[in-house]
Design an enzyme around this catalytic site. Sequence first.
Site, PDB file in Angstrom:
ATOM      1  CG  ASN A 140      82.831  -4.712  68.803  1.00 35.47           C
ATOM      2  OD1 ASN A 140      83.061  -5.939  68.757  1.00 35.47           O
ATOM      3  ND2 ASN A 140      82.061  -4.262  67.818  1.00 35.47           N
ATOM      4  CD1 TRP A 141      88.738  -5.749  71.574  1.00 32.91           C
ATOM      5  CD2 TRP A 141      89.513  -7.810  71.995  1.00 32.91           C
ATOM      6  NE1 TRP A 141      89.055  -5.678  72.766  1.00 32.91           N
ATOM      7  CE2 TRP A 141      89.817  -6.865  73.285  1.00 32.91           C
ATOM      8  CE3 TRP A 141      89.920  -9.023  72.166  1.00 32.91           C
ATOM      9  CZ2 TRP A 141      90.361  -7.171  74.172  1.00 32.91           C
ATOM     10  CZ3 TRP A 141      90.544  -9.452  73.323  1.00 32.91           C
ATOM     11  CH2 TRP A 141      90.751  -8.739  74.489  1.00 32.91           C
ATOM     12  CE  LYS A 142      83.618  -2.739  64.961  1.00 31.47           C
ATOM     13  NZ  LYS A 142      83.801  -1.799  63.956  1.00 31.47           N
ATOM     14  CG  HIS A 150      78.216  -3.240  65.522  1.00 28.44           C
ATOM     15  ND1 HIS A 150      78.531  -3.061  64.349  1.00 28.44           N
ATOM     16  CD2 HIS A 150      78.968  -2.777  66.575  1.00 28.44           C
ATOM     17  CE1 HIS A 150      79.726  -2.222  64.390  1.00 28.44           C
ATOM     18  NE2 HIS A 150      79.979  -2.024  65.796  1.00 28.44           N
ATOM     19  CD  GLU A 164      81.314  -3.287  61.788  1.00 30.91           C
ATOM     20  OE1 GLU A 164      81.523  -4.344  62.596  1.00 30.91           O
ATOM     21  OE2 GLU A 164      82.164  -2.351  61.812  1.00 30.91           O
ATOM     22  CD  GLU A 178      78.038   0.997  67.093  1.00 31.59           C
ATOM     23  OE1 GLU A 178      79.233   0.735  67.400  1.00 31.59           O
ATOM     24  OE2 GLU A 178      76.992   0.388  66.626  1.00 31.59           O
ATOM     25  N   GLY A 228      84.633   3.423  61.912  1.00 32.18           N
ATOM     26  CA  GLY A 228      85.581   3.019  61.226  1.00 32.18           C
ATOM     27  C   GLY A 228      86.035   4.121  60.220  1.00 32.18           C
ATOM     28  CB  SER A 248      85.594   7.738  64.937  1.00 28.32           C
ATOM     29  OG  SER A 248      85.635   6.670  63.781  1.00 28.32           O
TER      30      SER A 248
END
Length: 254
Positions: free
Chosen positions: A12-14, A98, A100, A170, A176, A216
């Site tokens: 997931n490159w966000k 997700h 976020e 998650e 992160g 992570s």
Amino acid sequence: MDKDRKLIFAGNWKMNKTVAEALDLVHDLSLELANIREVDIVVCPPFTALSEVSKAILDSNFRLGAQNMSEHSYGAYTGEIAAGMLKEFSTRYVILGHSERRQYQKESDALIAQKVLAAHAASLKPIVCVGETLAEREGGRTNSVLETQVNGCLSGLSKEQMEETIIAYEPVWAIGTGKTATAGQAQEAHAFIRGLIGKLFDETVARRVRIQYGGSVKPSNARELMSQPDVDGALVGGASLEARSFTDIIKNSI
């Protein structure tokens, strides 16, 4: 690694990588991972790079994923992306729910459930994210949070659709932050989620569903995490932005 279910690793490159940078990354990944067939490999660039990355990985062992999509079909929804638009680029997977997006866009389980159904209607495989915050874990509410999210996000799915859905556990406190759930903590949560799926559908479906770990993941801890019986791959964030680290996570897990 001998597992009942094929491992799946998604990067997931966000909101990172220009188109040129994205192409450089898939080029470097291809040099390292072109012959890997033991696991499924998915790259999820930002929307702006989907078209070019799709062309770059054509006929490769990589599959393309998106990071979000609308619950609606085409229409007057400014700024949104419909599932049909993702399909134009041969997108196979889409990350939904997700943490976020739950945090910043206030996405609810009900909204995520609509998106999951819309993804299946377009023959996209959703990667549905669930997980607890640090406060929820420390408050002893991990299982209740997971139960609410799993029940809410998977509402309305058929057994066949559930088998084509990937769950990503998650722990929000590990995303992160450099913190990682221990292998035991990850296994405990994954087994609990699989049990919930068994109750919602049946044991056969639960045994077939792949549950990724996200939070992570690093080359140094990948093998121990993947060795857990209910951990079926990883949804990788920051470590997927560099070819070396994403490659090592995968190779260390095989």
